[in-house]
Scaffold this motif. Structure first.
Motif, PDB file in Angstrom:
ATOM      1  N   TRP A 135      38.893   2.309 -25.611  1.00 50.75           N
ATOM      2  CA  TRP A 135      37.714   1.599 -25.128  1.00 50.75           C
ATOM      3  C   TRP A 135      37.476   0.315 -25.912  1.00 50.75           C
ATOM      4  N   ALA A 136      38.514  -0.223 -26.515  1.00 49.91           N
ATOM      5  CA  ALA A 136      38.366  -1.382 -27.386  1.00 49.91           C
ATOM      6  C   ALA A 136      37.870  -2.621 -26.648  1.00 49.91           C
ATOM      7  N   ASN A 137      38.249  -2.816 -25.393  1.00 46.74           N
ATOM      8  CA  ASN A 137      37.862  -4.013 -24.661  1.00 46.74           C
ATOM      9  C   ASN A 137      36.527  -3.873 -23.950  1.00 46.74           C
ATOM     10  N   GLN A 138      35.888  -2.757 -24.082  1.00 42.46           N
ATOM     11  CA  GLN A 138      34.679  -2.435 -23.356  1.00 42.46           C
ATOM     12  C   GLN A 138      33.577  -3.488 -23.488  1.00 42.46           C
ATOM     13  N   PRO A 139      33.116  -3.862 -24.687  1.00 42.72           N
ATOM     14  CA  PRO A 139      31.995  -4.805 -24.775  1.00 42.72           C
ATOM     15  C   PRO A 139      32.293  -6.176 -24.156  1.00 42.72           C
ATOM     16  N   VAL A 140      33.503  -6.666 -24.302  1.00 41.36           N
ATOM     17  CA  VAL A 140      33.850  -7.971 -23.742  1.00 41.36           C
ATOM     18  C   VAL A 140      33.821  -7.932 -22.220  1.00 41.36           C
ATOM     19  N   LEU A 141      34.431  -6.906 -21.635  1.00 38.73           N
ATOM     20  CA  LEU A 141      34.445  -6.797 -20.179  1.00 38.73           C
ATOM     21  C   LEU A 141      33.057  -6.507 -19.625  1.00 38.73           C
ATOM     22  N   GLU A 142      32.253  -5.713 -20.332  1.00 34.77           N
ATOM     23  CA  GLU A 142      30.884  -5.438 -19.885  1.00 34.77           C
ATOM     24  C   GLU A 142      30.061  -6.716 -19.859  1.00 34.77           C
ATOM     25  N   SER A 143      30.139  -7.475 -20.928  1.00 34.02           N
ATOM     26  CA  SER A 143      29.408  -8.738 -21.003  1.00 34.02           C
ATOM     27  C   SER A 143      29.869  -9.699 -19.917  1.00 34.02           C
ATOM     28  N   SER A 144      31.179  -9.773 -19.697  1.00 33.83           N
ATOM     29  CA  SER A 144      31.730 -10.663 -18.668  1.00 33.83           C
ATOM     30  C   SER A 144      31.269 -10.258 -17.275  1.00 33.83           C
ATOM     31  N   LEU A 145      31.207  -8.952 -17.010  1.00 32.02           N
ATOM     32  CA  LEU A 145      30.780  -8.496 -15.692  1.00 32.02           C
ATOM     33  C   LEU A 145      29.317  -8.869 -15.451  1.00 32.02           C
ATOM     34  N   LEU A 146      28.457  -8.658 -16.435  1.00 37.83           N
ATOM     35  CA  LEU A 146      27.048  -9.022 -16.267  1.00 37.83           C
ATOM     36  C   LEU A 146      26.910 -10.533 -16.079  1.00 37.83           C
ATOM     37  N   THR A 147      27.678 -11.304 -16.815  1.00 39.22           N
ATOM     38  CA  THR A 147      27.653 -12.764 -16.662  1.00 39.22           C
ATOM     39  C   THR A 147      28.044 -13.162 -15.244  1.00 39.22           C
ATOM     40  N   GLU A 148      29.100 -12.559 -14.704  1.00 41.96           N
ATOM     41  CA  GLU A 148      29.543 -12.870 -13.340  1.00 41.96           C
ATOM     42  C   GLU A 148      28.486 -12.477 -12.309  1.00 41.96           C
ATOM     43  N   ILE A 149      27.869 -11.315 -12.507  1.00 42.80           N
ATOM     44  CA  ILE A 149      26.804 -10.885 -11.587  1.00 42.80           C
ATOM     45  C   ILE A 149      25.664 -11.894 -11.627  1.00 42.80           C
ATOM     46  N   ASN A 150      25.267 -12.305 -12.824  1.00 46.74           N
ATOM     47  CA  ASN A 150      24.159 -13.256 -12.952  1.00 46.74           C
ATOM     48  C   ASN A 150      24.508 -14.630 -12.396  1.00 46.74           C
ATOM     49  N   HIS A 151      25.759 -15.065 -12.510  1.00 49.22           N
ATOM     50  CA  HIS A 151      26.174 -16.326 -11.887  1.00 49.22           C
ATOM     51  C   HIS A 151      25.996 -16.240 -10.374  1.00 49.22           C
ATOM     52  N   MET A 152      26.394 -15.118  -9.800  1.00 52.48           N
ATOM     53  CA  MET A 152      26.278 -14.925  -8.358  1.00 52.48           C
ATOM     54  C   MET A 152      24.807 -14.933  -7.934  1.00 52.48           C
ATOM     55  N   ARG A 153      23.969 -14.300  -8.729  1.00 52.38           N
ATOM     56  CA  ARG A 153      22.535 -14.261  -8.414  1.00 52.38           C
ATOM     57  C   ARG A 153      21.910 -15.654  -8.556  1.00 52.38           C
ATOM     58  N   GLN A 154      22.221 -16.341  -9.642  1.00 51.83           N
ATOM     59  CA  GLN A 154      21.630 -17.659  -9.874  1.00 51.83           C
ATOM     60  C   GLN A 154      22.073 -18.668  -8.824  1.00 51.83           C
ATOM     61  N   ALA A 155      23.282 -18.541  -8.315  1.00 50.14           N
ATOM     62  CA  ALA A 155      23.753 -19.440  -7.261  1.00 50.14           C
ATOM     63  C   ALA A 155      22.931 -19.285  -5.988  1.00 50.14           C
ATOM     64  N   ARG A 156      22.220 -18.172  -5.870  1.00 52.85           N
ATOM     65  CA  ARG A 156      21.371 -17.897  -4.709  1.00 52.85           C
ATOM     66  C   ARG A 156      19.888 -17.909  -5.083  1.00 52.85           C
ATOM     67  N   ASN A 157      19.569 -18.515  -6.207  1.00 56.18           N
ATOM     68  CA  ASN A 157      18.186 -18.634  -6.707  1.00 56.18           C
ATOM     69  C   ASN A 157      17.511 -17.282  -6.895  1.00 56.18           C
ATOM     70  N   ILE A 158      18.282 -16.314  -7.363  1.00 59.04           N
ATOM     71  CA  ILE A 158      17.757 -14.990  -7.686  1.00 59.04           C
ATOM     72  C   ILE A 158      17.754 -14.885  -9.210  1.00 59.04           C
ATOM     73  N   PRO A 159      16.653 -14.456  -9.812  1.00 53.49           N
ATOM     74  CA  PRO A 159      16.609 -14.365 -11.279  1.00 53.49           C
ATOM     75  C   PRO A 159      17.726 -13.478 -11.837  1.00 53.49           C
ATOM     76  N   PRO A 160      18.230 -13.827 -13.019  1.00 53.13           N
ATOM     77  CA  PRO A 160      19.300 -13.025 -13.626  1.00 53.13           C
ATOM     78  C   PRO A 160      18.799 -11.653 -14.047  1.00 53.13           C
ATOM     79  N   LEU A 161      19.723 -10.731 -14.162  1.00 55.46           N
ATOM     80  CA  LEU A 161      19.413  -9.375 -14.622  1.00 55.46           C
ATOM     81  C   LEU A 161      19.419  -9.345 -16.145  1.00 55.46           C
ATOM     82  N   THR A 162      18.571  -8.519 -16.694  1.00 52.07           N
ATOM     83  CA  THR A 162      18.505  -8.307 -18.137  1.00 52.07           C
ATOM     84  C   THR A 162      19.224  -7.012 -18.468  1.00 52.07           C
ATOM     85  N   ALA A 163      20.115  -7.065 -19.441  1.00 51.41           N
ATOM     86  CA  ALA A 163      20.820  -5.861 -19.879  1.00 51.41           C
ATOM     87  C   ALA A 163      19.862  -4.942 -20.613  1.00 51.41           C
TER      88      ALA A 163
END
Length: 178
Positions: free
Chosen positions: A41-69
């Motif tokens: 599970w060594a790569n877990q925190p990096v991939l988790e952070s990246s996934l949330l960042t990608e989700i928030n980019h998708m939301r912000q592109a549609r003027n939806i507030p970002p999610l808080t972890a």
């Protein structure tokens, strides 16, 4: 080549999963404790952070507030990702090992029972840094997953990512709530 994880230091559902994982993967060490291969599970925190960042980019592109972890949602997301990767071999289901639906896991972790909750799952045969972008694109192509990602009433997320040894497979779990 292996590192021991003391099963007693995990929450109860994770201890049960550790017993299953130990039996399925690496066998059992002295005194019945599962052996977890190093780097699993060594790569877990990096991939988790990246996934949330990608989700928030998708939301912000549609003027939806970002999610808080939030750790309240992250714990069950990680536990379910482990369950899917190790015990289920990457076969995706929103039910836990006892057949209970995802919202029960979230409530048991401390999320409010009457709150809005949803979950997205994905599995991929790799663990590359760009995979979270691919996962979000796949979810956006699926109407129910897209609805979860773009739900304006959802304000928090817990991301769990687990890669099997050697990156043969990575399971992504995203739990959402308000």
């Amino acid at each position: 080549m292996s590192a021991k994880r003391v099963a007693g230091s995990w929450p109860a559902p994770a201890r049960a999963l550790a017993r299953i994982a130990g039996a399925i993967t690496a066998g059992t060490a002295a005194r019945g404790r599962p052996v977890v291969p190093r780097g699993r599970w060594a790569n877990q925190p990096v991939l988790e952070s990246s996934l949330l960042t990608e989700i928030n980019h998708m939301r912000q592109a549609r003027n939806i507030p970002p999610l808080t972890a939030t750790p309240i949602l992250k714990r069950p997301a990680r536990g379910h990702a482990r369950f899917l990767a190790v015990a289920r071999g990457g076969k995706l289901t929103h039910k836990d090992g006892r057949g209970r639906p995802f919202h029960r896991r979230l409530v048991e972790a401390g999320w409010r029972a009457r709150a809005r909750m949803s979950e997205n799952l994905a599995a991929i045969n790799a663990c590359r840094p760009k995979d979270p972008r691919l996962i979000v694109r796949r979810w956006m192509g699926s109407p129910p997953h897209r609805a979860n990602l773009l739900d304006r009433k959802v304000t928090h997320a817990g991301i769990g990512v687990v890669s099997t040894a050697g990156c043969a497979m990575t399971v992504y779990t995203a739990d959402f709530g308000n």
